[in-house]
Design a protein around this motif. Structure first.
Motif, mmCIF file in Angstrom:
data_model
loop_
_atom_site.group_PDB
_atom_site.id
_atom_site.type_symbol
_atom_site.label_atom_id
_atom_site.label_comp_id
_atom_site.label_asym_id
_atom_site.label_seq_id
_atom_site.Cartn_x
_atom_site.Cartn_y
_atom_site.Cartn_z
ATOM 1 N N GLU A 1 37.419 49.013 23.767
ATOM 2 C CA GLU A 1 37.016 50.390 24.031
ATOM 3 C C GLU A 1 36.185 50.541 25.298
ATOM 4 O O GLU A 1 35.715 51.629 25.606
ATOM 5 N N THR A 2 35.991 49.458 26.015
ATOM 6 C CA THR A 2 35.291 49.523 27.300
ATOM 7 C C THR A 2 36.156 48.865 28.364
ATOM 8 O O THR A 2 37.014 48.029 28.046
ATOM 9 N N ARG A 3 35.902 49.241 29.609
ATOM 10 C CA ARG A 3 36.702 48.652 30.689
ATOM 11 C C ARG A 3 36.463 47.150 30.814
ATOM 12 O O ARG A 3 37.359 46.397 31.193
ATOM 13 N N MET A 4 35.254 46.704 30.480
ATOM 14 C CA MET A 4 34.961 45.267 30.537
ATOM 15 C C MET A 4 35.806 44.509 29.519
ATOM 16 O O MET A 4 36.366 43.443 29.821
ATOM 17 N N ASP A 5 35.903 45.062 28.299
ATOM 18 C CA ASP A 5 36.730 44.422 27.264
ATOM 19 C C ASP A 5 38.200 44.383 27.686
ATOM 20 O O ASP A 5 38.898 43.392 27.465
ATOM 21 N N VAL A 6 38.665 45.464 28.296
ATOM 22 C CA VAL A 6 40.062 45.526 28.742
ATOM 23 C C VAL A 6 40.304 44.522 29.864
ATOM 24 O O VAL A 6 41.364 43.880 29.920
ATOM 25 N N GLN A 7 39.320 44.359 30.749
ATOM 26 C CA GLN A 7 39.450 43.389 31.839
ATOM 27 C C GLN A 7 39.562 41.973 31.295
ATOM 28 O O GLN A 7 40.281 41.140 31.855
ATOM 29 N N GLN A 8 38.868 41.684 30.200
ATOM 30 C CA GLN A 8 38.973 40.354 29.585
ATOM 31 C C GLN A 8 40.380 40.105 29.039
ATOM 32 O O GLN A 8 40.920 39.006 29.169
ATOM 33 N N VAL A 9 40.962 41.142 28.427
ATOM 34 C CA VAL A 9 42.340 41.018 27.944
ATOM 35 C C VAL A 9 43.291 40.819 29.118
ATOM 36 O O VAL A 9 44.235 40.023 29.047
ATOM 37 N N LEU A 10 43.041 41.526 30.211
ATOM 38 C CA LEU A 10 43.872 41.382 31.415
ATOM 39 C C LEU A 10 43.797 39.960 31.957
ATOM 40 O O LEU A 10 44.811 39.389 32.386
ATOM 41 N N SER A 11 42.595 39.370 31.929
ATOM 42 C CA SER A 11 42.428 37.996 32.405
ATOM 43 C C SER A 11 43.232 37.016 31.545
ATOM 44 O O SER A 11 43.909 36.123 32.067
ATOM 45 N N LYS A 12 43.197 37.190 30.221
ATOM 46 C CA LYS A 12 43.969 36.325 29.317
ATOM 47 C C LYS A 12 45.465 36.489 29.547
ATOM 48 O O LYS A 12 46.213 35.512 29.567
ATOM 49 N N ALA A 13 45.896 37.744 29.702
ATOM 50 C CA ALA A 13 47.319 38.012 29.899
ATOM 51 C C ALA A 13 47.803 37.418 31.222
ATOM 52 O O ALA A 13 48.920 36.885 31.298
ATOM 53 N N SER A 14 46.988 37.487 32.247
ATOM 54 C CA SER A 14 47.365 36.940 33.567
ATOM 55 C C SER A 14 47.506 35.422 33.492
ATOM 56 O O SER A 14 48.439 34.850 34.065
ATOM 57 N N ARG A 15 46.588 34.769 32.769
ATOM 58 C CA ARG A 15 46.685 33.308 32.607
ATOM 59 C C ARG A 15 47.934 32.936 31.813
ATOM 60 O O ARG A 15 48.625 31.963 32.150
ATOM 61 N N ALA A 16 48.202 33.712 30.757
ATOM 62 C CA ALA A 16 49.395 33.436 29.944
ATOM 63 C C ALA A 16 50.661 33.600 30.768
ATOM 64 O O ALA A 16 51.604 32.797 30.654
ATOM 65 N N LEU A 17 50.703 34.627 31.612
ATOM 66 C CA LEU A 17 51.866 34.854 32.471
ATOM 67 C C LEU A 17 52.048 33.703 33.457
ATOM 68 O O LEU A 17 53.176 33.231 33.675
ATOM 69 N N LEU A 18 50.969 33.225 34.039
ATOM 70 C CA LEU A 18 51.044 32.112 34.985
ATOM 71 C C LEU A 18 51.554 30.849 34.292
ATOM 72 O O LEU A 18 52.417 30.141 34.832
#
Length: 243
Positions: A87-104
């Motif tokens: 529910e915060t942009r910081m929390d969403v950024q953490q999910v984005l970081s995990k997704a980017s690593r998974a994609l790589l």
């Protein structure tokens, strides 16, 4: 003021009051609807957590069977569930970081894979890329919601109750719609993860059964060969005795 004029004003005021009632009732109904949706969202959160836990159990079962899997550590369903709860942009950024690593990691695995594994990884890559698009979309939604919240607080300080109420209802409606879409997406991806885990489990069991059948056939063949050798030796021994 004559009686006729006074009666007309009373009638007019009553009419004006009656015309305002539908607006108030509509506002109350809207708030009731939003509250009902929020209660449904809490029920959906519970179901979402249960489905996520079930998928984790399936994944653990697959690992215990030593099955090969092209899935990243953080599955698409798990990341989508985390996104729906953020529910915060910081929390969403953490999910984005995990997704980017998974994609790589998936792209690196794709270069070293072939056949069915490569096809599975390609499908996972598409799902992760779609998830990243949704993450960026949510960041934009949260920014818009933060702006609305600031405008609402400003209207509240200025005692502009009408504007504050409109902004509050708009904010609730936006959040309710966004959360509903995010939960539906997370449920869909968790269901897909569960389907993939089940297919891998069945495939692993089938492969193990086929391997066991092949081993049994080979052992039976060896035993048959050993039986024939023993019979030949007995026959040969019998010839020796007769001689």
């Amino acid at each position: 003021m004559n009686v006729t004029t006074q009666n007309w004003r009373i009638t007019a005021n009553a009419a004006g009051y009656s015309s305002a009632l539908p607006d108030e009732n509509a506002a109350r109904e809207e708030e009731t609807t939003v509250d009902a949706l929020m209660e449904k969202e809490e029920d959906t959160d519970t179901f979402l957590s249960s489905l996520e836990a079930l998928n984790n159990q399936k994944s653990d079962g697959s690992d215990n069977l030593n099955m090969k899997s092209s899935k990243p550590k953080d599955s698409v369903g798990q990341l989508a569930a985390e996104l729906s709860r953020a529910e915060t942009r910081m929390d969403v950024q953490q999910v984005l970081s995990k997704a980017s690593r998974a994609l790589l990691n998936l792209k690196m695995s794709a270069t070293a894979s072939e056949g069915k594994d490569q096809k599975k990884i390609a499908q996972m890559i598409k799902r992760i890329e779609k998830l990243i698009k949704r993450i960026n979309k949510k960041l934009k939604h949260l920014s818009k919601e933060e702006q609305l919240e600031l405008h609402r607080k400003r209207a509240e300080k200025q005692n502009d109750t009408q504007k504050e109420s409109l902004l509050r209802n708009e904010l609730k409606t936006r959040r309710s719609k966004r959360r509903k879409e995010e939960r539906n997406y997370a449920l869909k991806e968790l269901a897909q993860d569960g389907k993939n885990s089940t297919q891998e489990l069945v495939s692993g069991l089938t492969g193990a059964a086929q391997e066991s059948t092949s081993l049994d056939a080979a052992m039976m063949g060896d035993l048959g060969s050993m039986g024939m050798d023993a019979g030949a030796m007995a026959d040969f021994g019998g010839i020796d005795v007769m001689a």
